[in-house]
Design an enzyme around this catalytic site. Structure first.
Site, PDB file in Angstrom:
ATOM      1  N   HIS A   1     -36.359-127.592  29.097  1.00 40.09           N
ATOM      2  CA  HIS A   1     -35.500-128.096  30.171  1.00 40.09           C
ATOM      3  C   HIS A   1     -34.685-126.965  30.803  1.00 40.09           C
ATOM      4  O   HIS A   1     -34.650-126.818  32.010  1.00 40.09           O
ATOM      5  CB  HIS A   1     -34.573-129.197  29.649  1.00 40.09           C
TER       6      HIS A   1
ATOM      7  N   ARG B   1     -29.233-126.363  55.662  1.00 40.04           N
ATOM      8  CA  ARG B   1     -29.236-127.381  54.595  1.00 40.04           C
ATOM      9  C   ARG B   1     -30.116-126.933  53.430  1.00 40.04           C
ATOM     10  O   ARG B   1     -29.791-127.183  52.263  1.00 40.04           O
ATOM     11  CB  ARG B   1     -29.702-128.735  55.139  1.00 40.04           C
TER      12      ARG B   1
ATOM     13  N   TYR C   1     -36.594-129.560  49.005  1.00 37.35           N
ATOM     14  CA  TYR C   1     -37.518-129.570  50.139  1.00 37.35           C
ATOM     15  C   TYR C   1     -36.770-129.745  51.447  1.00 37.35           C
ATOM     16  O   TYR C   1     -35.559-129.991  51.453  1.00 37.35           O
ATOM     17  CB  TYR C   1     -38.573-130.670  49.970  1.00 37.35           C
TER      18      TYR C   1
ATOM     19  N   LYS D   1     -31.230-132.013  48.736  1.00 34.57           N
ATOM     20  CA  LYS D   1     -32.527-132.581  49.130  1.00 34.57           C
ATOM     21  C   LYS D   1     -33.542-132.228  48.044  1.00 34.57           C
ATOM     22  O   LYS D   1     -34.404-131.348  48.208  1.00 34.57           O
ATOM     23  CB  LYS D   1     -32.944-132.055  50.526  1.00 34.57           C
TER      24      LYS D   1
ATOM     25  N   GLU E   1     -27.384-145.131  52.205  1.00 34.24           N
ATOM     26  CA  GLU E   1     -28.356-144.663  53.217  1.00 34.24           C
ATOM     27  C   GLU E   1     -29.665-145.392  52.965  1.00 34.24           C
ATOM     28  O   GLU E   1     -29.721-146.320  52.148  1.00 34.24           O
ATOM     29  CB  GLU E   1     -28.525-143.147  53.115  1.00 34.24           C
TER      30      GLU E   1
END
Ligand SMILES: Cc1ncc(COP(=O)(O)O)c(C=O)c1O
Length: 282
Positions: free
Chosen positions: A100, A49, A30, A146, A178
């Site tokens: 999977h 990104r 995302y 992300k 972070e």
């Protein structure tokens, strides 16, 4: 109205398959892009990104920058709020069953986007700052992707929420990585410090922009590991993200940081951030 697989439609009418791999496995990525007065801020950096995240999970770009810009424009035009964000998510799509491995053939990705109103710092929060907590970083080694697979981040954020804090700062073997949904900066002796870029953190677009702004203001910036004691003994702590910009943290684990109010370096960089935003908009 939201965007789903090529169509704009009311949220209530949006449908995805229960076999979607995003739903079953969190198999997707995302982005979150701030949009001010209808203009997407640092769009190219966010889309770069996104490409990096997709490549890291063996997926290809699904839309061009121009297509994304058009989608963002349409979604944000619905709401007059001056500060919005676009959440966009791409999953690998729905497979024929729940296996999977996704196999040799590309599935049709599921592409979703929606606009969200941003709630930036209130006047009171600018005066007082906010609280954060620390908690162990229990995530995997590829946090630069992300990924929509966010369970450890969610559990950390919930801990912060239950302790009336706005963010959980994650510690890996005694060092700051972070926040659960932000990057972390500290100020010590007028120097701005943030953890170095590694596969273990998200390469925040706001983080990069702040490093640039601080340099423009001749503030010494160091990208180096921050220990738990560096964090506790810092003069200022900030958390940064596209959705919340730069938040001054004045309490960590219920203890006061620095003077207990947002510090002068935060104020300087915050002013420059707002100025740069205005310049971008004009
Ligand atoms: C784990 C994590 N780190 C850092 C950030 C900040 O990144 P950006 O400045 O690009 O929003 C986010 C934002 O969502 C995040 O989820």
């Amino acid at each position: 109205m939201i965007y789903l697989n090529g169509q704009f439609l009311p949220l209530a009418d949006a449908r995805i398959s229960p076999l979607d791999r995003g739903f079953l496995f969190g198999d997707g990525v995302y982005e979150f892009i701030p949009v001010y007065h209808g203009k997407a801020f640092l769009l190219i950096e966010h889309l770069q990104r996104l490409t990096r995240s997709l490549e890291a999970i063996n997926m290809k770009d699904v839309l061009t920058a121009k297509q994304w810009a058009d989608i963002i424009h349409t979604l944000c035009a619905q709401d007059p709020a001056p500060a919005q964000g676009i959440y966009l998510q791409i999953t690998r799509g729905a497979g024929p069953n729940r296996q999977h491995a996704y196999g040799a053939q590309d599935l049709t990705p599921t592409v979703f986007a929606m606009a969200i109103t941003l709630h930036l710092l209130s006047d009171m929060e600018r005066k007082t700052g906010l609280s954060a907590i620390t908690t162990p970083d229990t995530r995997w080694e590829n946090c630069y992707i992300k990924s929509i697979n966010l369970l450890p981040n969610i559990l950390a954020a919930q801990q912060a929420y239950t302790r009336d804090a706005c963010e959980a700062i994650l510690l890996d073997n005694g060092y700051v990585t972070e926040g659960s949904s932000s990057n972390v900066f500290i100020v010590k002796n007028n120097m701005l410090i943030t953890a170095p870029k590694s596969q273990g953190i998200l390469w925040g677009i706001t983080r990069e922009f702040i490093l640039q702004l601080a340099q423009e203001k001749n503030i010494t910036c160091l990208e180096k590991p921050i220990s738990e004691s560096d964090l506790q003994n810092s003069d200022e702590i900030w958390i940064t993200s596209s959705g919340r910009e730069i938040i001054p943290i004045t309490k960590l684990n219920e203890k006061i940081i620095g003077t207990g109010i947002p510090g002068p370096i935060w104020q300087q960089v915050e002013n420059h951030y707002q100025y740069s935003k205005e310049k971008f908009l004009s």
